[in-house]
Write a protein that holds these residues in place. Structure first.
Motif, PDB file in Angstrom:
ATOM      1  N   VAL A  94       0.860  -1.173   0.000  1.00  0.00           N
ATOM      2  CA  VAL A  94       0.000   0.000   0.000  1.00  0.00           C
ATOM      3  C   VAL A  94       0.903   1.230   0.000  1.00  0.00           C
ATOM      4  N   ASN A  95       0.688   2.107  -0.956  1.00  0.00           N
ATOM      5  CA  ASN A  95       1.501   3.332  -1.072  1.00  0.00           C
ATOM      6  C   ASN A  95       3.000   3.036  -1.038  1.00  0.00           C
ATOM      7  N   GLY A  96       3.407   1.960  -1.697  1.00  0.00           N
ATOM      8  CA  GLY A  96       4.816   1.596  -1.762  1.00  0.00           C
ATOM      9  C   GLY A  96       5.358   0.912  -0.524  1.00  0.00           C
ATOM     10  N   ILE A  97       4.500   0.645   0.458  1.00  0.00           N
ATOM     11  CA  ILE A  97       4.924  -0.008   1.702  1.00  0.00           C
ATOM     12  C   ILE A  97       4.513  -1.473   1.667  1.00  0.00           C
ATOM     13  N   SER A  98       5.479  -2.357   1.851  1.00  0.00           N
ATOM     14  CA  SER A  98       5.219  -3.794   1.887  1.00  0.00           C
ATOM     15  C   SER A  98       4.971  -4.224   3.325  1.00  0.00           C
ATOM     16  N   TYR A  99       3.912  -5.006   3.531  1.00  0.00           N
ATOM     17  CA  TYR A  99       3.597  -5.469   4.884  1.00  0.00           C
ATOM     18  C   TYR A  99       2.980  -6.858   4.819  1.00  0.00           C
ATOM     19  N   ASN A 100       3.040  -7.588   5.953  1.00  0.00           N
ATOM     20  CA  ASN A 100       2.463  -8.929   6.001  1.00  0.00           C
ATOM     21  C   ASN A 100       1.481  -9.104   7.153  1.00  0.00           C
ATOM     22  N   ALA A 101       1.140  -7.986   7.821  1.00  0.00           N
ATOM     23  CA  ALA A 101       0.142  -8.024   8.898  1.00  0.00           C
ATOM     24  C   ALA A 101      -0.347  -6.602   9.138  1.00  0.00           C
ATOM     25  N   GLU A 102      -1.511  -6.507   9.799  1.00  0.00           N
ATOM     26  CA  GLU A 102      -2.033  -5.188  10.145  1.00  0.00           C
ATOM     27  C   GLU A 102      -3.008  -5.296  11.306  1.00  0.00           C
ATOM     28  N   ASP A 103      -3.207  -4.157  11.947  1.00  0.00           N
ATOM     29  CA  ASP A 103      -4.282  -4.001  12.920  1.00  0.00           C
ATOM     30  C   ASP A 103      -4.967  -2.673  12.601  1.00  0.00           C
TER      31      ASP A 103
END
Length: 108
Positions: free
Chosen positions: A88-97
């Motif tokens: 999202v918006n160039g940010i890579s992530y593998n979890a969220e809250d």
């Protein structure tokens, strides 16, 4: 570490925690009637509500864990982990809250 032995494991109830929604993939989390463990490290986790996720995450009704680290800054009630990374918006992530995106336990 994996070479450390735990003396208080109940071998009658000892089991591997499988990844949520995929009962064929074992996680590095295990549990018995007394505790939840990650690589032979005893966690302060609720046994009955503990769930293992992809990418070395786990959670219970109160907290989220990355490997054997309790992550106080993550909201356990809204936490979700993903098998594949998202961007999202160039940010890579593998979890969220509800508050942040995370990559391997760190806020991104």
């Amino acid at each position: 570490s994996f070479d450390k032995k735990l003396s208080d494991i109940d071998y009658q109830t000892f089991t591997i925690c499988f990844i949520q929604n995929n009962e064929r993939i074992p996680s590095n989390y295990t549990k018995d009637k007394n505790a939840v463990y990650y690589a032979n490290v005893k966690l302060e986790a609720d046994i009955d509500s503990f769930i293992a996720f992809e990418n070395y995450y786990g959670k219970d009704k109160n907290a989220v864990f990355f490997e054997d680290h309790k992550l106080e800054y993550i909201d356990a009630k809204t936490f979700v982990a993903y098998e594949e990374s998202k961007i999202v918006n160039g940010i890579s992530y593998n979890a969220e809250d509800k508050n942040n995106y995370y990559s391997f336990g760190k806020i991104v």
